[in-house]
Enzyme design. Structure first.
Site, PDB file in Angstrom:
ATOM      1  N   GLY A 268       0.817  -1.207   0.000  1.00  0.00           N
ATOM      2  CA  GLY A 268       0.000   0.000   0.000  1.00  0.00           C
ATOM      3  C   GLY A 268       0.853   1.262   0.000  1.00  0.00           C
ATOM      4  O   GLY A 268       2.084   1.198  -0.106  1.00  0.00           O
ATOM      5  N   PHE A 269       0.190   2.382   0.158  1.00  0.00           N
ATOM      6  CA  PHE A 269       0.865   3.681   0.149  1.00  0.00           C
ATOM      7  C   PHE A 269       1.920   3.755   1.268  1.00  0.00           C
ATOM      8  O   PHE A 269       3.127   3.863   0.998  1.00  0.00           O
ATOM      9  CB  PHE A 269      -0.221   4.763   0.279  1.00  0.00           C
ATOM     10  CG  PHE A 269       0.246   6.108   0.741  1.00  0.00           C
ATOM     11  CD1 PHE A 269       1.335   6.741   0.144  1.00  0.00           C
ATOM     12  CD2 PHE A 269      -0.422   6.763   1.772  1.00  0.00           C
ATOM     13  CE1 PHE A 269       1.756   7.987   0.586  1.00  0.00           C
ATOM     14  CE2 PHE A 269      -0.016   8.008   2.208  1.00  0.00           C
ATOM     15  CZ  PHE A 269       1.084   8.622   1.620  1.00  0.00           C
TER      16      PHE A 269
ATOM     17  N   LEU B  41      -0.155  -2.925   9.084  1.00  0.00           N
ATOM     18  CA  LEU B  41      -0.743  -1.816   8.321  1.00  0.00           C
ATOM     19  C   LEU B  41      -1.901  -2.262   7.432  1.00  0.00           C
ATOM     20  O   LEU B  41      -2.537  -1.426   6.796  1.00  0.00           O
ATOM     21  CB  LEU B  41       0.338  -1.174   7.424  1.00  0.00           C
ATOM     22  CG  LEU B  41       1.175  -0.025   7.991  1.00  0.00           C
ATOM     23  CD1 LEU B  41       1.909  -0.439   9.240  1.00  0.00           C
ATOM     24  CD2 LEU B  41       2.165   0.471   6.958  1.00  0.00           C
TER      25      LEU B  41
ATOM     26  N   TYR C  37     -14.770   0.960   9.775  1.00  0.00           N
ATOM     27  CA  TYR C  37     -13.353   1.357   9.928  1.00  0.00           C
ATOM     28  C   TYR C  37     -13.072   1.810  11.356  1.00  0.00           C
ATOM     29  O   TYR C  37     -12.163   1.307  12.012  1.00  0.00           O
ATOM     30  CB  TYR C  37     -13.060   2.476   8.933  1.00  0.00           C
ATOM     31  CG  TYR C  37     -11.613   2.925   8.871  1.00  0.00           C
ATOM     32  CD1 TYR C  37     -10.644   2.127   8.257  1.00  0.00           C
ATOM     33  CD2 TYR C  37     -11.222   4.149   9.395  1.00  0.00           C
ATOM     34  CE1 TYR C  37      -9.313   2.551   8.175  1.00  0.00           C
ATOM     35  CE2 TYR C  37      -9.903   4.578   9.319  1.00  0.00           C
ATOM     36  CZ  TYR C  37      -8.952   3.775   8.701  1.00  0.00           C
ATOM     37  OH  TYR C  37      -7.639   4.208   8.628  1.00  0.00           O
TER      38      TYR C  37
HETATM   39  P1  NAD Z   1      -3.523   1.722   1.559  1.00  0.00           P
HETATM   40  O1  NAD Z   1      -4.924   1.389   1.223  1.00  0.00           O
HETATM   41  O2  NAD Z   1      -2.655   2.298   0.490  1.00  0.00           O
HETATM   42  O3  NAD Z   1      -2.766   0.447   2.156  1.00  0.00           O
HETATM   43  C1  NAD Z   1      -3.387  -0.604   2.830  1.00  0.00           C
HETATM   44  C2  NAD Z   1      -2.806  -1.908   2.319  1.00  0.00           C
HETATM   45  O4  NAD Z   1      -3.403  -3.000   3.036  1.00  0.00           O
HETATM   46  C3  NAD Z   1      -3.091  -2.145   0.841  1.00  0.00           C
HETATM   47  O5  NAD Z   1      -1.915  -2.529   0.178  1.00  0.00           O
HETATM   48  C4  NAD Z   1      -4.131  -3.271   0.849  1.00  0.00           C
HETATM   49  O6  NAD Z   1      -4.107  -4.056  -0.306  1.00  0.00           O
HETATM   50  C5  NAD Z   1      -3.740  -4.018   2.105  1.00  0.00           C
HETATM   51  N1  NAD Z   1      -4.815  -4.827   2.677  1.00  0.00           N
HETATM   52  C6  NAD Z   1      -6.103  -4.455   2.904  1.00  0.00           C
HETATM   53  N2  NAD Z   1      -6.800  -5.471   3.442  1.00  0.00           N
HETATM   54  C7  NAD Z   1      -5.923  -6.500   3.572  1.00  0.00           C
HETATM   55  C8  NAD Z   1      -6.049  -7.836   4.064  1.00  0.00           C
HETATM   56  N3  NAD Z   1      -7.195  -8.294   4.549  1.00  0.00           N
HETATM   57  N4  NAD Z   1      -4.947  -8.630   4.038  1.00  0.00           N
HETATM   58  C9  NAD Z   1      -3.754  -8.182   3.544  1.00  0.00           C
HETATM   59  N5  NAD Z   1      -3.594  -6.926   3.070  1.00  0.00           N
HETATM   60  C10 NAD Z   1      -4.669  -6.099   3.092  1.00  0.00           C
HETATM   61  O7  NAD Z   1      -3.577   2.698   2.814  1.00  0.00           O
HETATM   62  P2  NAD Z   1      -2.415   3.447   3.622  1.00  0.00           P
HETATM   63  O8  NAD Z   1      -2.706   4.884   3.600  1.00  0.00           O
HETATM   64  O9  NAD Z   1      -1.084   2.964   3.196  1.00  0.00           O
HETATM   65  O10 NAD Z   1      -2.735   2.939   5.097  1.00  0.00           O
HETATM   66  C11 NAD Z   1      -1.941   1.970   5.759  1.00  0.00           C
HETATM   67  C12 NAD Z   1      -2.440   1.810   7.191  1.00  0.00           C
HETATM   68  O11 NAD Z   1      -2.329   3.052   7.886  1.00  0.00           O
HETATM   69  C13 NAD Z   1      -3.904   1.381   7.295  1.00  0.00           C
HETATM   70  O12 NAD Z   1      -4.038   0.446   8.345  1.00  0.00           O
HETATM   71  C14 NAD Z   1      -4.624   2.660   7.629  1.00  0.00           C
HETATM   72  O13 NAD Z   1      -5.794   2.423   8.367  1.00  0.00           O
HETATM   73  C15 NAD Z   1      -3.581   3.398   8.452  1.00  0.00           C
HETATM   74  N6  NAD Z   1      -3.811   4.856   8.409  1.00  0.00           N
HETATM   75  C16 NAD Z   1      -3.485   5.576   7.300  1.00  0.00           C
HETATM   76  C17 NAD Z   1      -3.755   6.942   7.272  1.00  0.00           C
HETATM   77  C18 NAD Z   1      -3.415   7.811   6.090  1.00  0.00           C
HETATM   78  O14 NAD Z   1      -3.762   8.982   6.100  1.00  0.00           O
HETATM   79  N7  NAD Z   1      -2.717   7.331   5.076  1.00  0.00           N
HETATM   80  C19 NAD Z   1      -4.371   7.555   8.379  1.00  0.00           C
HETATM   81  C20 NAD Z   1      -4.705   6.766   9.474  1.00  0.00           C
HETATM   82  C21 NAD Z   1      -4.401   5.424   9.478  1.00  0.00           C
END
Ligand code: NAD
Ligand code: UDP
Ligand code: UDP
Length: 311
Positions: A11-12, A72, A144
């Site tokens: 992911g990101f 994550l 969520y």
């Molecule tokens: P993202 O959607 O780019 O990354 C999430 C990753 O998790 C993706 O690659 C997705 O394919 C994978 N994923 C989802 N469900 C899955 C599963 N059941 N099994 C295996 N992989 C799975 O989002 P992000 O922004 O990189 O967020 C990463 C983490 O950080 C998340 O847990 C998110 O809740 C948390 N977060 C992010 C932010 C933000 O602003 N970017 C803010 C608060 C929390």
């Protein structure tokens, strides 16, 4: 050498974290089911000797041997986490149970990527970790918010009951290169719309606020949190306290892209928090950290990434 598992590693945030930990000389095991992530984000790592990739859904058990786990895995954008809300809750809750069970079996240290959504639509501003939040249990964001709240509960119960070494970080809105162009989050939406000359879609009147953290700053804090002593569990807020309204963000994106796009106003989604700003006093003292990248600097980096993608 330390072996580090990153769930959601494609992911990101996970892909940037993989880059960072590999650069520090660690072995990285990336686990992802590509629900929102993409192989493109980690394509440059596939031939790296210390990088390994497993397609796996964390709602199912996982048996690997590792020293640290960054959990994550979870869709982060409202558009994506609302697409299959039952799976979102399962990912947070069953995923946390499986990763905690794994950490327990191999005695690994485990970090949870929690969120500012723990605070819901907050009545306390800015939000300190001691604030318990105002969260709707039955709304469209609940899969969520409540999933992440339950995951925090599980982390603290495994800590109390099984003496696991845990770290919980509450991430506030973070942006940067490798956000998905159709991710639906505000920063990627506005930039892509501006670059394509499409209308900038503001939901509501644009007076709601968020505080945006650049990805490099955020990951510095996350890694510092993982490396704290065993007595530090968090939860700790990590984010940038500079607060902006969505109207201010739209105008900044228009200025930095030089776009002629117009602003159009759309209905505000249900339960959309009106304001959000982290109190980062704890991060400052416990992690010796504060963000250094301004919104304007971070947006310029992000815009140049999207320019290559969108053109
Ligand atoms: P993202 O959607 O780019 O990354 C999430 C990753 O998790 C993706 O690659 C997705 O394919 C994978 N994923 C989802 N469900 C899955 C599963 N059941 N099994 C295996 N992989 C799975 O989002 P992000 O922004 O990189 O967020 C990463 C983490 O950080 C998340 O847990 C998110 O809740 C948390 N977060 C992010 C932010 C933000 O602003 N970017 C803010 C608060 C929390
Ligand atoms: N688990 C896992 N990998 C492991 C160890 C456990 O995925 O290496 C999963 C296992 O499927 C279990 C969950 O983690 O359902 C919780 O494990 P725990 O040992 O805490 O509880 P129990 O096995 O008693 O349910
Ligand atoms: N938003 C907006 N236009 C968009 C996407 C989002 O005005 O095209 C608003 C959204 O309603 C919210 C804020 O921007 O008030 C941040 O939304 P995002 O989905 O990025 O994150 P979150 O609501 O989870 O903080």
């Amino acid at each position: 050498m330390k072996r580090i598992l990153i769930t959601g590693g494609a992911g990101f945030l996970g892909s940037h974290l993989s880059d960072r930990l590999l650069a520090q000389g660690y072995e990285v095991l990336c686990v992802d089911n590509y629900f929102t992530g993409s192989k493109n984000n980690i394509a440059h790592l596939l031939n790296h000797r210390q990088f390994e990739l497993i397609r796996h859904d964390v709602t199912f058990p996982l048996y690997v041997e590792v020293d640290e786990i960054y959990n994550l895995a979870c869709p982060a954008s409202p558009v994506h986490y609302q697409r299959d809300p039952v799976q979102t809750t399962k990912t947070s809750v069953h995923g946390a149970i499986n990763m905690l069970g794994l950490a327990k079996r191999v005695n690994a240290k485990i970090l949870q990527a929690s969120t500012s959504e723990i605070y819901g639509d907050p009545e306390v501003h800015p939000q300190p970790e001691t604030y318990w939040g105002k969260v709707n249990a039955v709304g469209i964001r609940s899969c969520y918010d409540e999933g992440k709240r339950c995951a925090e509960t599980l982390f603290f119960d495994y800590w109390r009951q099984h003496k696991l070494r845990i770290k919980v970080v509450r991430i506030f809105n973070t942006y940067g290169p490798r956000m998905h162009p159709n991710d639906g989050r505000v920063v990627s939406n506005f930039i892509v719309q501006a670059l394509r000359g499409q209308d900038i879609t503001i939901y509501g009147d644009g007076s709601q606020t968020r505080s945006f953290c650049y990805v490099d700053d955020l990951l510095e804090a996350m890694v510092r949190a993982m490396n704290t002593g065993d007595d530090f569990t968090g939860p700790v807020n990590i984010g940038n306290p500079d607060e902006f309204s969505m109207l201010e963000l739209a105008n900044l994106v228009l200025r930095l892209t030089g776009s002629q796009s117009r602003i159009s106003f759309k209905p505000l989604p249900a339960d959309d928090p009106k304001q959000r700003q982290p109190d980062i006093s704890l991060a400052k003292t416990a992690l010796g950290w504060e963000p250094t990248v301004t919104l304007e600097e971070g947006l310029k980096e992000t815009i140049s990434y999207f320019r290559k993608l969108v053109s």
